[in-house]
Motif scaffolding. Structure first.
Motif, PDB file in Angstrom:
ATOM      1  N   THR A   1       2.305   7.835  12.008  1.00  0.00           N
ATOM      2  CA  THR A   1       2.714   9.190  12.377  1.00  0.00           C
ATOM      3  C   THR A   1       1.739  10.261  11.908  1.00  0.00           C
ATOM      4  O   THR A   1       1.937  11.432  12.197  1.00  0.00           O
ATOM      5  CB  THR A   1       4.108   9.507  11.808  1.00  0.00           C
ATOM      6  OG1 THR A   1       4.078   9.335  10.385  1.00  0.00           O
ATOM      7  CG2 THR A   1       5.161   8.580  12.412  1.00  0.00           C
ATOM      8  N   THR A   2       0.704   9.873  11.164  1.00  0.00           N
ATOM      9  CA  THR A   2      -0.305  10.824  10.719  1.00  0.00           C
ATOM     10  C   THR A   2      -1.691  10.252  10.985  1.00  0.00           C
ATOM     11  O   THR A   2      -1.863   9.035  11.115  1.00  0.00           O
ATOM     12  CB  THR A   2      -0.174  11.140   9.216  1.00  0.00           C
ATOM     13  OG1 THR A   2      -0.510   9.967   8.458  1.00  0.00           O
ATOM     14  CG2 THR A   2       1.244  11.594   8.864  1.00  0.00           C
ATOM     15  N   GLU A   3      -2.675  11.155  11.042  1.00  0.00           N
ATOM     16  CA  GLU A   3      -4.053  10.702  11.245  1.00  0.00           C
ATOM     17  C   GLU A   3      -4.520   9.829  10.084  1.00  0.00           C
ATOM     18  O   GLU A   3      -5.267   8.870  10.274  1.00  0.00           O
ATOM     19  CB  GLU A   3      -4.969  11.922  11.402  1.00  0.00           C
ATOM     20  CG  GLU A   3      -4.677  12.790  12.625  1.00  0.00           C
ATOM     21  CD  GLU A   3      -4.945  12.076  13.941  1.00  0.00           C
ATOM     22  OE1 GLU A   3      -5.576  10.993  13.914  1.00  0.00           O
ATOM     23  OE2 GLU A   3      -4.522  12.584  14.980  1.00  0.00           O
ATOM     24  N   ALA A   4      -4.062  10.149   8.876  1.00  0.00           N
ATOM     25  CA  ALA A   4      -4.455   9.351   7.708  1.00  0.00           C
ATOM     26  C   ALA A   4      -3.939   7.923   7.828  1.00  0.00           C
ATOM     27  O   ALA A   4      -4.632   6.964   7.474  1.00  0.00           O
ATOM     28  CB  ALA A   4      -3.938  10.009   6.433  1.00  0.00           C
ATOM     29  N   GLU A   5      -2.693   7.771   8.312  1.00  0.00           N
ATOM     30  CA  GLU A   5      -2.138   6.430   8.494  1.00  0.00           C
ATOM     31  C   GLU A   5      -2.901   5.660   9.572  1.00  0.00           C
ATOM     32  O   GLU A   5      -3.159   4.461   9.422  1.00  0.00           O
ATOM     33  CB  GLU A   5      -0.657   6.522   8.857  1.00  0.00           C
ATOM     34  CG  GLU A   5       0.229   6.977   7.711  1.00  0.00           C
ATOM     35  CD  GLU A   5       1.673   7.169   8.125  1.00  0.00           C
ATOM     36  OE1 GLU A   5       2.519   7.360   7.223  1.00  0.00           O
ATOM     37  OE2 GLU A   5       1.973   7.145   9.340  1.00  0.00           O
ATOM     38  N   VAL A   6      -3.255   6.351  10.655  1.00  0.00           N
ATOM     39  CA  VAL A   6      -4.032   5.702  11.716  1.00  0.00           C
ATOM     40  C   VAL A   6      -5.346   5.168  11.154  1.00  0.00           C
ATOM     41  O   VAL A   6      -5.711   4.005  11.358  1.00  0.00           O
ATOM     42  CB  VAL A   6      -4.309   6.683  12.876  1.00  0.00           C
ATOM     43  CG1 VAL A   6      -5.279   6.045  13.883  1.00  0.00           C
ATOM     44  CG2 VAL A   6      -3.022   7.085  13.567  1.00  0.00           C
ATOM     45  N   GLU A   7      -6.047   6.027  10.416  1.00  0.00           N
ATOM     46  CA  GLU A   7      -7.353   5.633   9.866  1.00  0.00           C
ATOM     47  C   GLU A   7      -7.224   4.460   8.901  1.00  0.00           C
ATOM     48  O   GLU A   7      -8.034   3.524   8.938  1.00  0.00           O
ATOM     49  CB  GLU A   7      -7.986   6.829   9.156  1.00  0.00           C
ATOM     50  CG  GLU A   7      -9.367   6.536   8.589  1.00  0.00           C
ATOM     51  CD  GLU A   7      -9.991   7.748   7.923  1.00  0.00           C
ATOM     52  OE1 GLU A   7     -11.055   7.595   7.286  1.00  0.00           O
ATOM     53  OE2 GLU A   7      -9.408   8.857   8.029  1.00  0.00           O
ATOM     54  N   ARG A   8      -6.184   4.480   8.060  1.00  0.00           N
ATOM     55  CA  ARG A   8      -6.027   3.405   7.069  1.00  0.00           C
ATOM     56  C   ARG A   8      -5.672   2.078   7.744  1.00  0.00           C
ATOM     57  O   ARG A   8      -6.179   1.018   7.360  1.00  0.00           O
ATOM     58  CB  ARG A   8      -4.965   3.784   6.050  1.00  0.00           C
ATOM     59  CG  ARG A   8      -5.032   2.967   4.761  1.00  0.00           C
ATOM     60  CD  ARG A   8      -4.271   3.649   3.659  1.00  0.00           C
ATOM     61  NE  ARG A   8      -4.399   2.957   2.385  1.00  0.00           N
ATOM     62  CZ  ARG A   8      -5.388   3.149   1.533  1.00  0.00           C
ATOM     63  NH1 ARG A   8      -6.365   4.002   1.821  1.00  0.00           N
ATOM     64  NH2 ARG A   8      -5.431   2.486   0.379  1.00  0.00           N
TER      65      ARG A   8
ATOM     66  N   ASP B   1       0.848  -1.200   0.000  1.00  0.00           N
ATOM     67  CA  ASP B   1       0.000   0.000   0.000  1.00  0.00           C
ATOM     68  C   ASP B   1       0.880   1.246   0.000  1.00  0.00           C
ATOM     69  O   ASP B   1       1.546   1.538   0.999  1.00  0.00           O
ATOM     70  CB  ASP B   1      -0.905  -0.012   1.232  1.00  0.00           C
ATOM     71  CG  ASP B   1      -1.940   1.106   1.220  1.00  0.00           C
ATOM     72  OD1 ASP B   1      -1.744   2.099   0.481  1.00  0.00           O
ATOM     73  OD2 ASP B   1      -2.930   0.992   1.955  1.00  0.00           O
ATOM     74  N   PRO B   2       0.926   2.012  -1.095  1.00  0.00           N
ATOM     75  CA  PRO B   2       1.810   3.185  -1.141  1.00  0.00           C
ATOM     76  C   PRO B   2       1.471   4.235  -0.097  1.00  0.00           C
ATOM     77  O   PRO B   2       2.329   5.046   0.267  1.00  0.00           O
ATOM     78  CB  PRO B   2       1.603   3.719  -2.569  1.00  0.00           C
ATOM     79  CG  PRO B   2       0.308   3.154  -3.022  1.00  0.00           C
ATOM     80  CD  PRO B   2       0.172   1.834  -2.348  1.00  0.00           C
ATOM     81  N   LEU B   3       0.242   4.238   0.416  1.00  0.00           N
ATOM     82  CA  LEU B   3      -0.145   5.222   1.428  1.00  0.00           C
ATOM     83  C   LEU B   3       0.368   4.860   2.813  1.00  0.00           C
ATOM     84  O   LEU B   3       0.257   5.661   3.747  1.00  0.00           O
ATOM     85  CB  LEU B   3      -1.669   5.367   1.465  1.00  0.00           C
ATOM     86  CG  LEU B   3      -2.313   5.887   0.174  1.00  0.00           C
ATOM     87  CD1 LEU B   3      -3.822   5.997   0.338  1.00  0.00           C
ATOM     88  CD2 LEU B   3      -1.720   7.243  -0.218  1.00  0.00           C
ATOM     89  N   LEU B   4       0.948   3.669   2.946  1.00  0.00           N
ATOM     90  CA  LEU B   4       1.467   3.232   4.251  1.00  0.00           C
ATOM     91  C   LEU B   4       2.978   3.022   4.230  1.00  0.00           C
ATOM     92  O   LEU B   4       3.521   2.424   5.151  1.00  0.00           O
ATOM     93  CB  LEU B   4       0.767   1.934   4.692  1.00  0.00           C
ATOM     94  CG  LEU B   4      -0.737   2.042   4.963  1.00  0.00           C
ATOM     95  CD1 LEU B   4      -1.310   0.662   5.311  1.00  0.00           C
ATOM     96  CD2 LEU B   4      -1.015   3.028   6.091  1.00  0.00           C
ATOM     97  N   GLU B   5       3.645   3.518   3.193  1.00  0.00           N
ATOM     98  CA  GLU B   5       5.081   3.250   3.068  1.00  0.00           C
ATOM     99  C   GLU B   5       5.907   3.899   4.173  1.00  0.00           C
ATOM    100  O   GLU B   5       7.036   3.502   4.425  1.00  0.00           O
ATOM    101  CB  GLU B   5       5.599   3.686   1.704  1.00  0.00           C
ATOM    102  CG  GLU B   5       5.467   5.174   1.427  1.00  0.00           C
ATOM    103  CD  GLU B   5       5.952   5.537   0.041  1.00  0.00           C
ATOM    104  OE1 GLU B   5       6.350   4.609  -0.704  1.00  0.00           O
ATOM    105  OE2 GLU B   5       5.928   6.728  -0.302  1.00  0.00           O
ATOM    106  N   GLY B   6       5.353   4.907   4.854  1.00  0.00           N
ATOM    107  CA  GLY B   6       6.101   5.558   5.921  1.00  0.00           C
ATOM    108  C   GLY B   6       5.851   4.986   7.299  1.00  0.00           C
ATOM    109  O   GLY B   6       6.441   5.453   8.281  1.00  0.00           O
TER     110      GLY B   6
END
Length: 289
Positions: A54-61, A27-32
């Motif tokens: 480290t971001t709210e978007a990562e938490v949600e995903r 998942d490219p949105l979780l590479e960090g």
């Protein structure tokens, strides 16, 4: 950054946890996202994932992906304001991998006399040398050193610099590390100085960077990153190696071995060895010709 630091914990079987982190890797949105996977209860076959978004978007995903996975149970825990890095390092035991002994400042008094000692503190960089992927690379390197020497070594995605420093301390004339993260490059150079190792680290986005190509071709390339970039870099790693040069690859799960190995075999490499550490793999491949 997220407003408050959280840790996401998931439990399940080995197959379920490995499948979940493999999906995250793709998942490219979780590479960090940083995560670990380990066996928590051997008798019951329970494995555990710890993820640190480290971001709210990562938490949600991450939370959404786990809610849709019926094979895992998960929780989200707030992390109190604390120096988590210092606290985690203080609890890390030193690691022995063949001739190599990796330790932090808190283990200064436990260093053996008959090992190649690597003092590594993470700072803001990834990798203390304790992770199964790094240990696998060091074990593979130790075995190779029993029968050959490597004058020119490249460490791709060097993090704290432990692998290039290990090469410099075992006689490599050139030990160069690269990373796309500028703080990691700074910390790796500090660790090289701390270990009195003639290793250097540069900020570079790929193997075609002039700072990297100018030191090649290499006798050995370490690439301890992730499975997708390992596949993407297969041709570049081949081009950076001399004929009969060796690539030590890690950062991949056992379930990802076939995909990564196929990418290198199709480009003229021969697989010499696999090393397994927990759920992780390290591959030793030699360029033919």
């Amino acid at each position: 950054m997220s407003e408050s630091a959280v840790q996401i914990i998931a439990h399940g079987s080995r197959d379920a946890t490995e499948a979940r982190v493999a999906a995250w890797d793709a998942d490219p949105l979780l590479e960090g996202v940083t995560y670990s996977i380990l066996e928590e209860d051997e008798d019951r076959g329970i494995w555990r994932i710890d993820a640190f978004p480290t971001t709210e978007a990562e938490v949600e995903r991450l939370v959404t992906s786990l809610k849709g996975d019926g094979a895992l149970t998960s929780t989200v825990e707030d992390l109190a304001d604390a120096d988590w890095l210092a606290m985690s390092l203080s609890g890390l035991p030193p690691v022995r991998a063949g001739r190599f002994f990796v330790y932090g400042a808190h283990d200064q008094g436990r260093v053996p006399l008959n090992t190649v000692n690597l003092k590594i503190d993470a700072g803001a960089a990834f990798g203390t040398g304790h992770h199964g992927t790094t240990v696998g690379c060091l074990m593979a390197f130790d075995e190779l050193l029993k029968r050959e020497r490597f004058e020119r070594v490249l460490d791709v995605g060097a993090g704290t610099g432990v692998l290039a420093i290990a090469a410099a301390k075992t006689g490599s004339r050139v030990a160069l590390g690269t990373d796309i993260d500028a703080p990691s490059v700074r910390i790796a150079n500090e660790n090289a100085a701390l270990n009195q190792a003639k290793a250097s680290f540069v900020h570079a986005s790929g193997l075609n960077d002039q700072k990297v190509r100018g030191q090649g071709p290499y006798d050995l390339v370490f690439a301890n990153i992730l499975a997708p970039p390992l596949v993407a870099l297969a041709q570049d790693i081949k081009d950076s190696l001399r004929p009969q040069g060796v690539a030590i690859l890690s950062g991949l799960l056992r379930t990802q071995e076939r995909r990564v190995t196929a990418a290198y075999l199709s480009r003229g490499f021969a697989l010499e060895r696999r090393i397994h550490r927990d759920a992780w793999s390290a591959l030793v491949l030699r360029r033919k010709g």
